[in-house]
Design an enzyme around this catalytic site. Structure first.
Site, PDB file in Angstrom:
ATOM      1  N   ARG A 242       1.195  -1.462  -0.007  1.00  0.00           N
ATOM      2  CA  ARG A 242      -0.328   0.099  -0.024  1.00  0.00           C
ATOM      3  C   ARG A 242       0.843   1.405   0.061  1.00  0.00           C
ATOM      4  NH1 ARG A 242      -4.512   1.190   4.226  1.00  0.00           N
ATOM      5  NH2 ARG A 242      -2.491   1.628   5.730  1.00  0.00           N
TER       6      ARG A 242
ATOM      7  N   THR B 213      -0.950   7.469  -0.630  1.00  0.00           N
ATOM      8  CA  THR B 213      -2.090   7.720  -1.432  1.00  0.00           C
ATOM      9  C   THR B 213      -3.265   6.799  -0.902  1.00  0.00           C
ATOM     10  OG1 THR B 213      -1.203   5.933  -3.330  1.00  0.00           O
ATOM     11  CG2 THR B 213      -1.439   8.196  -3.470  1.00  0.00           C
TER      12      THR B 213
ATOM     13  N   ASP C 176       1.132  -2.821  12.436  1.00  0.00           N
ATOM     14  CA  ASP C 176       1.190  -2.687  10.933  1.00  0.00           C
ATOM     15  C   ASP C 176       1.069  -4.739  10.886  1.00  0.00           C
ATOM     16  OD1 ASP C 176       2.948  -1.316   8.247  1.00  0.00           O
ATOM     17  OD2 ASP C 176       2.785  -3.920   8.465  1.00  0.00           O
TER      18      ASP C 176
ATOM     19  N   ASP D 220       5.363  -5.783   9.503  1.00  0.00           N
ATOM     20  CA  ASP D 220       6.080  -4.746  10.607  1.00  0.00           C
ATOM     21  C   ASP D 220       5.929  -6.006  12.029  1.00  0.00           C
ATOM     22  OD1 ASP D 220       7.206  -2.573   8.706  1.00  0.00           O
ATOM     23  OD2 ASP D 220       5.850  -1.214   9.623  1.00  0.00           O
TER      24      ASP D 220
HETATM   25  C1  PRP Z   1      -0.690  -4.614   4.512  1.00  0.00           C
HETATM   26  C2  PRP Z   1      -1.908  -5.735   5.197  1.00  0.00           C
HETATM   27  C3  PRP Z   1      -2.701  -5.908   3.644  1.00  0.00           C
HETATM   28  C4  PRP Z   1      -3.070  -4.415   3.306  1.00  0.00           C
HETATM   29  C5  PRP Z   1      -4.222  -3.781   3.996  1.00  0.00           C
HETATM   30  O1  PRP Z   1       0.367  -4.332   3.929  1.00  0.00           O
HETATM   31  O2  PRP Z   1      -1.775  -6.732   4.874  1.00  0.00           O
HETATM   32  O3  PRP Z   1      -2.442  -5.954   2.543  1.00  0.00           O
HETATM   33  O4  PRP Z   1      -2.226  -3.568   3.564  1.00  0.00           O
HETATM   34  O5  PRP Z   1      -4.648  -2.177   3.325  1.00  0.00           O
HETATM   35  P1  PRP Z   1      -5.893  -1.652   2.576  1.00  0.00           P
HETATM   36  O6  PRP Z   1      -6.520  -2.642   3.498  1.00  0.00           O
HETATM   37  O7  PRP Z   1      -5.537  -0.719   3.117  1.00  0.00           O
HETATM   38  O8  PRP Z   1      -5.001  -2.399   0.780  1.00  0.00           O
HETATM   39  P2  PRP Z   1       1.174  -3.327   3.277  1.00  0.00           P
HETATM   40  O9  PRP Z   1       1.041  -2.434   2.278  1.00  0.00           O
HETATM   41  O10 PRP Z   1       1.044  -2.955   4.425  1.00  0.00           O
HETATM   42  O11 PRP Z   1       2.715  -4.503   2.956  1.00  0.00           O
HETATM   43  P3  PRP Z   1       2.717  -5.377   3.809  1.00  0.00           P
HETATM   44  O12 PRP Z   1       2.466  -6.832   3.627  1.00  0.00           O
HETATM   45  O13 PRP Z   1       4.494  -5.982   2.762  1.00  0.00           O
HETATM   46  O14 PRP Z   1       3.822  -5.033   5.180  1.00  0.00           O
HETATM   47  N1  URA Z   2      -1.991  -2.925   7.099  1.00  0.00           N
HETATM   48  C1  URA Z   2      -1.311  -3.248   8.087  1.00  0.00           C
HETATM   49  O1  URA Z   2      -1.198  -3.832   8.510  1.00  0.00           O
HETATM   50  N2  URA Z   2      -2.696  -2.563   9.354  1.00  0.00           N
HETATM   51  C2  URA Z   2      -3.346  -1.459   9.632  1.00  0.00           C
HETATM   52  O2  URA Z   2      -4.011  -1.152  11.386  1.00  0.00           O
HETATM   53  C3  URA Z   2      -3.689  -1.654   8.217  1.00  0.00           C
HETATM   54  C4  URA Z   2      -2.808  -2.109   6.606  1.00  0.00           C
END
Ligand code: PRP
Ligand code: URA
Length: 209
Positions: free
Chosen positions: A104, A108, A200, A203
């Protein structure tokens, strides 16, 4: 309209409490996510069709049931979705695993696709898209778009925690997809984080913050 199913089994709710707790270590967080994924796999497979076969026990022949029908596929959204895959595979070891890489954009909040690798027979499989977090719904919608472009039609979503905004967005974009969650939380904050959520997910799984 796709259904929202909250998996409210006491074991899932108990473990989710410690997943949410910021004092939980990376090791424990990973273990708990794995365990909850296994328990949620039990719920999400509840309606799999059965067929009757005959087996010979040591003392008699009997008619008994096995799962029939379409083969299953798991599609974790990288990277956080990976944390739930092994837990699901414990119950469905024969499932194939495809990967969709999305992150994400922090400004944006739009999903950016960077990797896709799916089983060659993916369109013949019943698929479970896996991601711990359903926040705005952008990542889930984009992942399901990728699968539908490849001809997939039997798709379910599995999330640990969802925000109402994300559930609504997925239900509008993909009304054929049922969503299984361990919890439906209150709302999103201004940065698109689920409140109260767990922070997160990526993380916390991988200790990157
Ligand atoms: C997080 C989570 C989802 C997304 C959810 O991933 O694991 O994939 O955000 O958010 P959304 O519903 O608003 O799209 P992130 O983009 O942080 O990537 P990562 O899994 O690589 O940490
Ligand atoms: N992605 C995450 O990992 N946590 C949130 O709360 C939203 C998006």
């Amino acid at each position: 309209m796709g259904k929202l199913i909250v998996c409210d089994h006491p074991l899932i709710q108990h473990k989710l409490t410690f997943i949410r707790d910021m004092r939980t270590s990376t090791k424990e967080f990973r273990e708990l996510v794995d365990e909850v994924a296994t328990l949620m796999a039990y719920e999400i497979t509840r309606n799999l069709p059965l067929q009757t076969i005959t087996v010979q026990t040591p003392v008699a022949e009997t008619e008994t049931q096995v799962i029939s029908g379409r083969m299953l596929g798991l599609v974790p959204i990288l990277r956080a979705g990976l944390g739930m895959v092994d837990g699901v595979l414990k119950l469905i070891p024969g499932a194939k695993v495809g990967h969709v890489g999305l992150f994400r954009d922090p400004e944006t909040l739009q999903p950016v696709e960077y990797y896709t690798k799916l089983p060659t027979d993916v369109q013949e499989r019943e698929l479970i898209v896996i991601d711990p977090m359903l926040a705005t719904g952008g990542s889930a919608i984009a992942a399901i778009d990728v699968l539908k472009k490849r001809g997939c039609s039997q798709i379910k979503m599995m999330n640990l925690i969802a925000a109402p905004e994300g559930v609504k967005a997925v239900q509008e974009a993909h009304p054929d997809v049922d969503i299984y969650v361990a919890a439906l939380d209150s709302h999103l904050n201004d940065h698109g984080y689920i409140i109260p959520g767990l922070g997160d997910a990526g993380d916390r799984l991988y200790g990157t913050k």
